[in-house]
Design an enzyme around this catalytic site. Structure first.
Site, PDB file in Angstrom:
ATOM      1  N   HIS A   1      -0.418 -11.978   1.157  1.00 34.81           N
ATOM      2  CA  HIS A   1      -1.398 -11.596   0.307  1.00 34.81           C
ATOM      3  C   HIS A   1      -2.010 -12.006  -0.724  1.00 34.81           C
ATOM      4  CE1 HIS A   1      -2.186  -6.117   0.402  1.00 34.81           C
ATOM      5  NE2 HIS A   1      -3.299  -7.480  -0.236  1.00 34.81           N
TER       6      HIS A   1
ATOM      7  N   SER B   1     -22.111   2.175   0.470  1.00 37.36           N
ATOM      8  CA  SER B   1     -22.152   3.111   1.323  1.00 37.36           C
ATOM      9  C   SER B   1     -23.021   4.374   1.034  1.00 37.36           C
ATOM     10  CB  SER B   1     -21.556   3.700   1.288  1.00 37.36           C
ATOM     11  OG  SER B   1     -20.559   4.735   0.393  1.00 37.36           O
TER      12      SER B   1
ATOM     13  N   ARG C   1     -16.271  -0.827  -2.259  1.00 37.47           N
ATOM     14  CA  ARG C   1     -15.897  -0.341  -2.631  1.00 37.47           C
ATOM     15  C   ARG C   1     -15.974   1.469  -2.566  1.00 37.47           C
ATOM     16  NH1 ARG C   1     -10.212  -2.455  -4.029  1.00 37.47           N
ATOM     17  NH2 ARG C   1     -10.638  -4.296  -4.258  1.00 37.47           N
ATOM     18  N   GLY C   2     -16.594   1.608  -1.509  1.00 33.99           N
ATOM     19  CA  GLY C   2     -18.068   2.987  -1.806  1.00 33.99           C
ATOM     20  C   GLY C   2     -18.980   2.914  -1.818  1.00 33.99           C
TER      21      GLY C   2
ATOM     22  N   SER D   1     -13.389  -5.121   1.706  1.00 38.33           N
ATOM     23  CA  SER D   1     -14.571  -4.407   0.864  1.00 38.33           C
ATOM     24  C   SER D   1     -15.641  -4.868   0.819  1.00 38.33           C
ATOM     25  CB  SER D   1     -13.521  -3.894  -0.563  1.00 38.33           C
ATOM     26  OG  SER D   1     -12.716  -3.745  -0.834  1.00 38.33           O
ATOM     27  N   PRO D   2     -15.570  -4.292   2.474  1.00 34.48           N
ATOM     28  CA  PRO D   2     -16.859  -4.629   2.908  1.00 34.48           C
ATOM     29  C   PRO D   2     -18.228  -3.933   2.141  1.00 34.48           C
ATOM     30  CG  PRO D   2     -16.609  -3.811   4.667  1.00 34.48           C
ATOM     31  CD  PRO D   2     -15.379  -3.711   4.050  1.00 34.48           C
ATOM     32  N   LEU D   3     -17.805  -2.433   1.781  1.00 34.55           N
ATOM     33  CA  LEU D   3     -18.662  -1.757   1.285  1.00 34.55           C
ATOM     34  C   LEU D   3     -18.971  -1.715  -0.031  1.00 34.55           C
ATOM     35  CD1 LEU D   3     -18.873   0.727   4.013  1.00 34.55           C
ATOM     36  CD2 LEU D   3     -20.194  -1.344   3.906  1.00 34.55           C
TER      37      LEU D   3
ATOM     38  N   TYR E   1       1.337  -1.757  -0.325  1.00 33.50           N
ATOM     39  CA  TYR E   1      -0.079   0.321   0.123  1.00 33.50           C
ATOM     40  C   TYR E   1       0.871   1.564  -0.236  1.00 33.50           C
ATOM     41  CZ  TYR E   1      -3.701  -3.277   1.676  1.00 33.50           C
ATOM     42  OH  TYR E   1      -4.395  -4.247   1.743  1.00 33.50           O
TER      43      TYR E   1
END
Length: 321
Positions: free
Chosen positions: A119, A206, A202-203, A198-200, A56
């Site tokens: 990873h 939301s 990736r936005g 990424s439970p959303l 990252y």
């Protein structure tokens, strides 16, 4: 914040963690001051599981977290990952394992990492060799517990036979459920904690994004199938139905999606660099979903309804190995 036991360990972790990837340029401009404040607020809220990786920001993310944890190391459960080389090819070679941990410990400015993941699985190196090298890190006191990310069912079994695996990290959300048939049964059987990144989605879930043009020019989501062509708008249309259920629960769509993920047994690590979103997400632990709620959610967002793959085709080839 509730706590839960990390699989195959004596470690207590928060029921929800914080993913730090977005603090290092993945989704647009970075702001280290704002990110550091968010990390500190997470600890105040009892969100102890902090998730980073050496790739990252090419080390920036670990350095950022290391500085943020100065004087606070004992408050955090620190998770990091190795495996991606700078060109995003994968290595699980034992020599690289041992090189990576030393570099991560230096950047993080800590003596040990609580949870260390591979990873991605290296298809050219037997998982037994990689996990054997990771086991040596546990013996040396550099790592406490081991994890895998995006590994397949058979690989998980083989790895666990060499050294106990404590966590499997995968993308998992209302719109990313491909692991439910084969991988989750193995994880549950072996007592491994499922950590959902990424439970959303990736936005998208939301609701913070309303159109493709909202994405910054350097935002990686511009190149993901789920956001391209007509897929983005189709997914937003599904979100409208999720919003209705969330409103009935006095919750936001993000909170509903996170509560659903936890109800499925996962430990979500939603990523954000803003305190407001962090606080909103953390409040999801207070939401209880009834069987009727789960039926309503399934009815409007059944498995495989989402439009577009979660990654590019070349990235998908690196998963479930």
């Amino acid at each position: 914040m509730r706590n839960r036991k990390l699989g195959n360990s004596d470690l207590q972790v928060s029921a929800m963690g914080l993913g730090l990837m977005g603090m290092s340029g993945t989704y647009g401009a970075t702001n280290d001051i704002e990110s550091t404040r968010t990390i500190h607020r997470a600890l105040e809220l009892g969100v102890t599981l902090l998730d980073t990786a050496n790739i990252y920001g090419n080390g920036h993310n670990e350095e950022l977290l290391g500085k943020a944890l100065k004087g606070r190391r004992d408050q955090a459960i620190l998770a990091s990952k190795f495996g991606f080389l700078p060109d995003y090819t994968v290595s699980g070679h034992p020599d690289y394992v041992k090189q990576s941990i030393d570099e991560s410990l230096r950047r993080l400015n800590v003596d040990y990492i609580d949870l260390y993941y591979q990873h991605r699985v290296d298809p050219d190196v037997p998982i037994e060799e990689t996990v054997g090298a990771l086991s040596d890190l546990v013996t040396a006191g550099k790592v406490r517990y081991l994890g895998l990310s995006e590994a397949g069912a058979e690989t998980i079994k083989r790895a666990h036979a060499i050294h106990p695996i404590s966590a499997l990290q995968t993308e998992y959300s209302l719109w990313s459920r491909d692991i439910e048939d084969e991988i989750l049964p193995v994880v549950n059987e072996l007592g491994i904690t499922h950590v959902a990144y990424s439970p959303l989605s990736r936005g998208i879930i939301s609701g913070e994004l309303r159109k493709f043009e909202d994405l910054a020019e350097d935002d990686i989501r511009r190149w993901l199938p789920r956001y391209q062509g007509g897929n983005f708008q189709k997914n937003l249309d599904v979100l409208e139905e999720i919003k209705k259920i969330a409103e009935d629960k006095n919750a936001t769509p993000s909170q509903l999606a996170l509560a659903w993920t936890m109800e499925k047994g996962a430990l979500p690590i939603p990523g954000t660099k803003r305190i407001s979103y962090l606080e909103e997400n953390a409040a999801a632990v207070n939401i209880t979903l009834t069987p009727e709620d789960l039926e309503r959610i399934e009815a409007v967002s059944p498995k495989n309804l989402v439009h577009g793959e979660r990654m590019q085709s070349e990235q998908m080839k690196q998963t479930n190995l």
